[in-house]
Design an enzyme around this catalytic site. Structure first.
Site, PDB file in Angstrom:
ATOM      1  N   HIS A   3      -9.929   2.267  -0.274  1.00 24.71           N
ATOM      2  CA  HIS A   3      -8.325   2.065  -0.428  1.00 24.71           C
ATOM      3  C   HIS A   3      -7.988   1.388  -1.393  1.00 24.71           C
ATOM      4  O   HIS A   3      -8.372   0.274  -1.971  1.00 24.71           O
ATOM      5  CB  HIS A   3      -7.828   0.972   0.920  1.00 24.71           C
ATOM      6  CG  HIS A   3      -6.363   0.847   1.180  1.00 24.71           C
ATOM      7  ND1 HIS A   3      -5.508   1.445   0.153  1.00 24.71           N
ATOM      8  CD2 HIS A   3      -5.884   0.419   2.138  1.00 24.71           C
ATOM      9  CE1 HIS A   3      -4.308   1.118   0.858  1.00 24.71           C
ATOM     10  NE2 HIS A   3      -4.458   0.503   1.787  1.00 24.71           N
TER      11      HIS A   3
ATOM     12  N   PHE B 265       1.920  -3.359   3.888  1.00 22.19           N
ATOM     13  CA  PHE B 265       2.133  -4.516   4.617  1.00 22.19           C
ATOM     14  C   PHE B 265       3.598  -4.913   4.212  1.00 22.19           C
ATOM     15  O   PHE B 265       4.163  -4.747   3.456  1.00 22.19           O
ATOM     16  CB  PHE B 265       1.433  -5.946   3.952  1.00 22.19           C
ATOM     17  CG  PHE B 265      -0.246  -5.861   4.450  1.00 22.19           C
ATOM     18  CD1 PHE B 265      -0.638  -4.915   5.430  1.00 22.19           C
ATOM     19  CD2 PHE B 265      -1.081  -6.612   3.733  1.00 22.19           C
ATOM     20  CE1 PHE B 265      -1.768  -5.244   6.019  1.00 22.19           C
ATOM     21  CE2 PHE B 265      -2.378  -6.691   4.249  1.00 22.19           C
ATOM     22  CZ  PHE B 265      -2.619  -5.831   5.496  1.00 22.19           C
TER      23      PHE B 265
ATOM     24  N   GLU C 252      -1.369   4.888  13.554  1.00 20.83           N
ATOM     25  CA  GLU C 252      -0.643   5.984  13.004  1.00 20.83           C
ATOM     26  C   GLU C 252      -0.758   7.326  13.791  1.00 20.83           C
ATOM     27  O   GLU C 252      -0.135   8.130  13.666  1.00 20.83           O
ATOM     28  CB  GLU C 252      -1.575   6.266  11.696  1.00 20.83           C
ATOM     29  CG  GLU C 252      -0.944   7.273  10.617  1.00 20.83           C
ATOM     30  CD  GLU C 252      -1.876   7.133   9.174  1.00 20.83           C
ATOM     31  OE1 GLU C 252      -1.316   8.257   8.247  1.00 20.83           O
ATOM     32  OE2 GLU C 252      -2.673   6.612   9.020  1.00 20.83           O
TER      33      GLU C 252
ATOM     34  N   CYS D 280       0.743  -1.197  -0.093  1.00 18.90           N
ATOM     35  CA  CYS D 280       0.132  -0.043   0.182  1.00 18.90           C
ATOM     36  C   CYS D 280       0.870   1.161   0.093  1.00 18.90           C
ATOM     37  O   CYS D 280       0.211   2.282  -0.113  1.00 18.90           O
ATOM     38  CB  CYS D 280      -1.036  -0.056   1.157  1.00 18.90           C
ATOM     39  SG  CYS D 280      -1.993  -1.379   1.213  1.00 18.90           S
TER      40      CYS D 280
ATOM     41  N   LYS E  21      -9.496   8.189   2.442  1.00 18.88           N
ATOM     42  CA  LYS E  21      -9.951   6.748   2.205  1.00 18.88           C
ATOM     43  C   LYS E  21     -11.504   6.682   2.725  1.00 18.88           C
ATOM     44  O   LYS E  21     -11.946   5.781   2.397  1.00 18.88           O
ATOM     45  CB  LYS E  21      -9.060   5.881   2.775  1.00 18.88           C
ATOM     46  CG  LYS E  21      -7.791   5.724   2.058  1.00 18.88           C
ATOM     47  CD  LYS E  21      -6.717   4.465   2.866  1.00 18.88           C
ATOM     48  CE  LYS E  21      -5.515   4.264   2.198  1.00 18.88           C
ATOM     49  NZ  LYS E  21      -4.490   5.275   2.310  1.00 18.88           N
TER      50      LYS E  21
ATOM     51  N   HIS F  52      -2.454   7.769   6.166  1.00 16.03           N
ATOM     52  CA  HIS F  52      -2.771   6.498   5.769  1.00 16.03           C
ATOM     53  C   HIS F  52      -4.315   5.968   6.088  1.00 16.03           C
ATOM     54  O   HIS F  52      -5.058   5.687   4.990  1.00 16.03           O
ATOM     55  CB  HIS F  52      -1.800   5.421   5.902  1.00 16.03           C
ATOM     56  CG  HIS F  52      -1.726   4.080   5.301  1.00 16.03           C
ATOM     57  ND1 HIS F  52      -1.610   4.203   4.052  1.00 16.03           N
ATOM     58  CD2 HIS F  52      -2.130   3.028   5.684  1.00 16.03           C
ATOM     59  CE1 HIS F  52      -1.917   2.879   3.515  1.00 16.03           C
ATOM     60  NE2 HIS F  52      -2.216   1.852   4.702  1.00 16.03           N
TER      61      HIS F  52
END
Length: 414
Positions: A340, A399, A314, A164, A335, A303
């Protein structure tokens, strides 16, 4: 060292298939989340996604071209066409040295829909029935490759895959490539088209996706009731250019790229470092390269995936980087409206940062209702905010522990 500016923008998103429509809907707090229509999702336990609507590849390529491309490559071509047009570069070969025009368009997964279809066909009809173009349709580098072929860009051509964080890394590496003088222009960004059964089922098996059936309460970053992300799709493209090259040709400048930070948590396949140090240090790296202090940042495009772990982690990372200034920052997760886009997320979010600086309007975190004690910062709930912001950062966390952060500066003619 060259200064690096943004001279063109292009977008294919769940909120619209051009930058103006996408940005307009972001400012209005509208989301593009609805029941999945691309396949029968009844066996996945997931009912919602943020699909691109009314996409017509024939607007930017002929039938022979798009039939030889996976959807993510088609999205990249279409977004690039808009970006080059907005940059005044619709005929690259006549306007600049194409050997110094690069392409860095990332995809986290590539042609997953065609991969799924090819494997099913092999399983049902045998190996000899695998489509002849199976490999060039599905491999992730083909968004960059197809864009380079279509528009004649003969410089560096890369697909940086960091889950991502992919397109944020692509834009960051493009920035560095121009900064150090290796290219004049780079077509940079990301593209993804993974709303298919294996895509949804795979992330559902990780319990990463929202199981909400209410589109208005599905992608709700930083909200206490968040329970997973909503899969999105599309592409975002930025034309990055050295300031000298842009000024020589009289280009419109949207913003300046001034910093980039990238590192690894080196902690876990899917979970971030609990103390926020990984993403926090990436933010500090971007701020340091920009030559400013953390207190100079006005806006953070987070994010903000709407998963329980990401959003609290975050928040911790932002506090790690900004200390007390974290409570003065304006933060939002777009998002909440786009879902996403995986490898394409950072690119469409970078566009949101550029437009926010250009227009002095910060997009909101939509559909925010329930405050969470673990997420106690200012997330611009529900309504866009006027703000004469001068610096913005965009966070992408992938990830594998990949962290990537871009720092943008408002363009002001001096």
């Amino acid at each position: 060292m060259n200064r690096v500016v943004v001279t063109g923008l292009g977008a294919i998103t769940p909120l619209g298939n051009d930058v103006e429509t996408y940005w307009g809907n972001l400012k209005e707090g509208k989301h593009g989340i609805a029941p999945i229509t691309k396949f029968d999702a009844s066996q996945t336990g997931v009912t919602l996604a943020a699909e691109v609507k009314a996409f017509d590849p024939s607007l930017t390529m002929d039938r022979k071209e798009y039939k030889r491309m996976a959807l993510f490559s088609q999205y990249a071509i279409a977004a690039t066409a808009e970006a080059l047009s907005s940059a005044g570069l619709s005929d690259l070969s006549q306007q600049t040295n194409v050997d110094r025009v690069g392409v860095m368009i990332s995809s986290g997964i590539g042609g997953l829909d065609d991969m799924e279809a090819g494997i099913i066909k092999m399983h049902e009809k045998g190996a000899k029935r695998v489509p002849p173009l199976f490999v060039p349709l599905t491999i992730g580098n083909m968004a960059s490759g197809n864009v380079a072929i279509k528009y004649g860009a003969k410089g560096i051509c890369l697909d940086i895959v960091t889950a991502c964080a992919s397109s944020t890394n692509a834009i960051g590496e493009a920035y560095r490539h121009i900064k150090h003088g290796y290219s004049d222009i780079i077509i940079a960004g990301g593209s993804e088209g993974t709303i298919c059964e294996i895509g949804i089922a795979g992330f559902a098996a990780l319990t990463a996706l929202s199981t909400s059936e209410n589109p208005d309460r599905a992608s709700i970053p930083f909200d206490k009731e968040r329970n997973g992300f909503i899969m999105g799709e599309g592409a975002g493209i930025l034309i990055l250019e050295s300031l000298e090259h842009a000024q020589k040709r009289g280009a419109t400048i949207y913003a300046e790229v001034v910093g980039y930070g990238s590192n690894a948590d080196a902690y876990h396949m899917t979970a971030p470092t609990p103390d926020g140090s990984g993403a926090g240090k990436a933010m500090l790296l971007a701020i340091e390269e920009a030559g400013i202090q953390p207190c100079d940042i006005d806006y953070v495009n987070a994010h903000g995936t709407s998963t329980p772990t990401n959003d609290s982690a975050e928040t911790t990372a932002i506090k790690y980087a900004f200390k007390e200034h974290a409570y003065k920052l304006a933060i939002s997760s777009t998002k909440s409206m786009t879902g996403h886009l995986l490898g394409g997320a950072g690119a469409v979010e970078a566009i949101a940062c550029v437009k926010a600086l250009q227009e002095g309007i910060l997009p909101p975190t939509a559909n925010y209702q329930e405050a969470d004690a673990l997420c106690d910062l200012d997330y611009i709930p529900n309504k866009a905010r006027a703000c004469d912001a001068h610096y913005a950062i965009s966070n992408s966390l992938g990830f594998g522990g990949h962290n990537a952060v871009l720092c943008f500066k408002k363009w002001e003619i001096k």
